[in-house]
Motif scaffolding. Structure first.
Motif, PDB file in Angstrom:
ATOM      1  N   MET A 141     -15.084  -4.106   7.110  1.00 51.57           N
ATOM      2  CA  MET A 141     -13.663  -3.901   7.429  1.00 51.57           C
ATOM      3  C   MET A 141     -13.225  -4.798   8.574  1.00 51.57           C
ATOM      4  N   ALA A 200      -5.017  -6.222   8.817  1.00 48.57           N
ATOM      5  CA  ALA A 200      -4.090  -5.101   8.672  1.00 48.57           C
ATOM      6  C   ALA A 200      -3.203  -5.026   9.911  1.00 48.57           C
ATOM      7  N   ASP A 205      -6.594   0.255  14.275  1.00 47.92           N
ATOM      8  CA  ASP A 205      -7.275  -0.139  13.033  1.00 47.92           C
ATOM      9  C   ASP A 205      -8.389  -1.116  13.397  1.00 47.92           C
ATOM     10  N   ARG A 206      -9.475  -1.073  12.626  1.00 50.04           N
ATOM     11  CA  ARG A 206     -10.588  -1.995  12.905  1.00 50.04           C
ATOM     12  C   ARG A 206     -10.401  -3.317  12.176  1.00 50.04           C
ATOM     13  N   ASP A 207      -9.370  -3.386  11.323  1.00 51.24           N
ATOM     14  CA  ASP A 207      -9.150  -4.569  10.499  1.00 51.24           C
ATOM     15  C   ASP A 207      -8.019  -5.416  11.090  1.00 51.24           C
ATOM     16  N   LEU A 264      -4.095   2.677  11.057  1.00 52.99           N
ATOM     17  CA  LEU A 264      -2.753   2.096  10.913  1.00 52.99           C
ATOM     18  C   LEU A 264      -2.542   1.416   9.567  1.00 52.99           C
ATOM     19  N   GLY A 265      -3.547   0.701   9.076  1.00 49.98           N
ATOM     20  CA  GLY A 265      -3.417   0.004   7.785  1.00 49.98           C
ATOM     21  C   GLY A 265      -2.197  -0.891   7.776  1.00 49.98           C
ATOM     22  N   PRO A 324       1.845   4.678   0.761  1.00 47.56           N
ATOM     23  CA  PRO A 324       1.239   5.724   1.601  1.00 47.56           C
ATOM     24  C   PRO A 324       1.022   7.011   0.803  1.00 47.56           C
ATOM     25  N   PRO A 359     -12.384   0.297  16.256  1.00 49.89           N
ATOM     26  CA  PRO A 359     -12.790   1.403  15.371  1.00 49.89           C
ATOM     27  C   PRO A 359     -12.307   2.724  15.974  1.00 49.89           C
ATOM     28  N   PHE A 360     -11.985   3.694  15.127  1.00 43.96           N
ATOM     29  CA  PHE A 360     -11.442   4.936  15.694  1.00 43.96           C
ATOM     30  C   PHE A 360     -12.501   5.803  16.374  1.00 43.96           C
ATOM     31  N   GLN A 409      -7.237  -4.388   1.588  1.00 49.31           N
ATOM     32  CA  GLN A 409      -8.676  -4.682   1.535  1.00 49.31           C
ATOM     33  C   GLN A 409      -9.153  -4.733   0.086  1.00 49.31           C
ATOM     34  N   HIS A 452       0.893  -1.163   0.000  1.00 49.74           N
ATOM     35  CA  HIS A 452       0.000   0.000   0.000  1.00 49.74           C
ATOM     36  C   HIS A 452       0.924   1.203   0.000  1.00 49.74           C
ATOM     37  N   GLY A 485       2.410   2.092   6.828  1.00 51.59           N
ATOM     38  CA  GLY A 485       3.280   2.953   6.017  1.00 51.59           C
ATOM     39  C   GLY A 485       3.570   4.289   6.705  1.00 51.59           C
ATOM     40  N   TYR A 486       2.527   4.973   7.153  1.00 51.99           N
ATOM     41  CA  TYR A 486       2.742   6.229   7.876  1.00 51.99           C
ATOM     42  C   TYR A 486       3.503   5.941   9.174  1.00 51.99           C
ATOM     43  N   LEU A 516      -8.089   8.117   5.607  1.00 54.72           N
ATOM     44  CA  LEU A 516      -9.416   7.480   5.574  1.00 54.72           C
ATOM     45  C   LEU A 516      -9.582   6.443   4.468  1.00 54.72           C
TER      46      LEU A 516
HETATM   47  C1  LIG Z   1      -5.958   4.059   3.669  1.00 57.24           C
HETATM   48  S1  LIG Z   1      -5.687   2.809   4.834  1.00 57.24           S
HETATM   49  C2  LIG Z   1      -4.353   3.417   5.810  1.00 57.24           C
HETATM   50  C3  LIG Z   1      -3.014   3.157   5.227  1.00 57.24           C
HETATM   51  C4  LIG Z   1      -1.854   3.590   6.090  1.00 57.24           C
HETATM   52  N1  LIG Z   1      -1.811   5.037   6.250  1.00 57.24           N
HETATM   53  C5  LIG Z   1      -0.530   3.100   5.521  1.00 57.24           C
HETATM   54  O1  LIG Z   1       0.317   3.940   5.198  1.00 57.24           O
HETATM   55  O2  LIG Z   1      -0.333   1.887   5.419  1.00 57.24           O
HETATM   56  C6  LIG Z   1      -7.053   2.976   5.898  1.00 57.24           C
HETATM   57  C7  LIG Z   1      -7.093   2.014   7.045  1.00 57.24           C
HETATM   58  O3  LIG Z   1      -8.015   2.547   7.981  1.00 57.24           O
HETATM   59  C8  LIG Z   1      -8.794   1.533   8.522  1.00 57.24           C
HETATM   60  N2  LIG Z   1     -10.056   2.135   8.935  1.00 57.24           N
HETATM   61  C9  LIG Z   1     -10.990   2.704   8.154  1.00 57.24           C
HETATM   62  N3  LIG Z   1     -12.015   3.154   8.900  1.00 57.24           N
HETATM   63  C10 LIG Z   1     -11.690   2.889  10.182  1.00 57.24           C
HETATM   64  C11 LIG Z   1     -12.345   3.130  11.427  1.00 57.24           C
HETATM   65  N4  LIG Z   1     -13.529   3.734  11.483  1.00 57.24           N
HETATM   66  N5  LIG Z   1     -11.727   2.736  12.553  1.00 57.24           N
HETATM   67  C12 LIG Z   1     -10.513   2.130  12.510  1.00 57.24           C
HETATM   68  N6  LIG Z   1      -9.863   1.863  11.368  1.00 57.24           N
HETATM   69  C13 LIG Z   1     -10.434   2.243  10.216  1.00 57.24           C
HETATM   70  C14 LIG Z   1      -8.934   0.513   7.420  1.00 57.24           C
HETATM   71  O4  LIG Z   1      -9.186  -0.763   7.961  1.00 57.24           O
HETATM   72  C15 LIG Z   1      -7.580   0.614   6.710  1.00 57.24           C
HETATM   73  O5  LIG Z   1      -6.694  -0.351   7.186  1.00 57.24           O
END
Ligand SMILES: C[S@@+](CC[C@H](N)C(=O)[O-])C[C@H]1O[C@@H](n2cnc3c(N)ncnc32)[C@H](O)[C@@H]1O
Length: 300
Positions: free
Chosen positions: A126, A57, A52-54, A30-31, A6, A78-79, A106, A4, A34-35, A100
């Motif tokens: 998710m 990930a 992260d909710r996943d 967190l995904g 970033p 979930p955040f 995913q 992925h 990467g960040y 976001l």
């Molecule tokens: C765009 S990715 C983030 C990628 C990350 N910045 C990286 O560099 O790898 C978004 C992540 O946010 C998580 N996510 C989305 N909505 C969420 C929520 N409401 N609560 C927690 N995690 C959430 C997803 O499961 C996904 O893993």
């Protein structure tokens, strides 16, 4: 190994540098880490809290960040529950970042059912199928009324052919039985739109419907409102919130939340207008094309 790339990483880090010597930074999405990895490299004395909710990930991010393990705390949540998660830590964060939407992990896993480009079970949760997030996308598509479906496609996908597509889906399921797979949904959408309309749509004819279902299944907009509120409450004085969004529904919520915070004297906007990725970044990473970054600094 799924990658992925970033998005707007440099700009995210620059925004966080508005805080001098941050003790703790939260990556609320967190995904694949990467960040998080870059934050840990750039701020060598900072504790990184990742949310992260996943679950999938989380376990990949954990592996990626293993060499920083003593400075990393990870929560599967979930955040919207950010305040509760952070109550387990002994300090207030100096920075909170949201990136976001969905990750490439995913999107590119057919078995998660997020993508109109891969055939798989129509799921989109998710949290995964074992999560508690309620309906899968298939349950919605097969049990909701024509009107309810049209409303979802309009409200969360801004799909101008929402009614036609909802009618088509209901016809399709009456004729063929339940829609269980992503490609069946794509077929149902295509069958509801004449070819010239499909050509006029610009982009894949299923794109907005898939976005709408994903947002509805995961309650993404409410999550975002609660997450932003929780972030502001949890943040240390002088701390910074950075949000990268990918479509107008998300960006609108971020924009008005930050405006409200400013009006109620909680702090200042660090971005009067949202930052956008450079042309060079968009060329390298198509996903970045719609990104917008907004940042806010809480008052001391
Ligand atoms: C765009 S990715 C983030 C990628 C990350 N910045 C990286 O560099 O790898 C978004 C992540 O946010 C998580 N996510 C989305 N909505 C969420 C929520 N409401 N609560 C927690 N995690 C959430 C997803 O499961 C996904 O893993």
């Amino acid at each position: 190994m799924v990658e992925h790339i970033p998005v707007m990483l440099k700009e995210v880090i620059e925004s966080l540098k508005n805080v001098e010597s941050p003790q703790m930074i939260v990556d609320a999405t967190l995904g694949l880490g990467g960040y998080a990895e870059e934050i840990l490299n750039v701020f060598p004395a900072t504790l990184l809290v990742g949310i992260d909710r996943d679950e999938q990930a989380i376990s990949l991010a954990q592996k990626r960040l293993v060499s920083f393990a003593e400075r990393v705390h990870i929560y599967n949540s979930p955040f919207s529950a950010i305040a509760m998660v952070l109550s387990k830590e002994n300090a207030e964060p100096d920075g909170i970042v949201f990136d976001l939407g969905v990750s490439n992990l995913q999107l590119s896993s057919p078995e998660r059912g997020f993508s109109f480009q891969n055939d798989g079970p129509l799921d989109m949760r998710m949290e995964g199928t074992s999560g508690e997030s309620g309906y899968s996308a298939a349950q919605i598509v097969n049990t909701f009324s024509e009107k309810e479906l049209a409303d979802i496609f309009w409200k969360y996908g801004e799909e101008r052919y929402s009614r036609r597509i909802a009618t088509g889906i209901v016809r399709f399921r009456e004729k063929n039985g339940p829609i269980q797979r992503t490609f069946q949904l794509v077929e149902a959408i295509r069958s509801s739109l004449p070819a010239p309309v499909q050509r006029k749509m610009g982009g894949h004819p299923a794109r907005k419907v898939f976005q709408a279902l994903r947002i509805f299944v995961n309650d993404e907009l409410q999550e975002l409102e609660k997450g932003l509120q929780g972030a502001l409450e949890s943040l240390a004085p002088g701390g910074v919130i950075v949000v990268v969004s990918y479509h107008s529904l998300e960006d609108r919520i971020v924009k008005y939340a930050m405006k409200d915070w400013k009006t109620s004297d909680h702090g200042d906007l660090l971005t009067r207008r949202p930052l956008k990725p450079s042309e060079e970044e968009v060329e390298k990473n198509y996903k970045a094309r719609s990104a917008k970054l907004r940042a806010f600094r809480k008052k001391y």
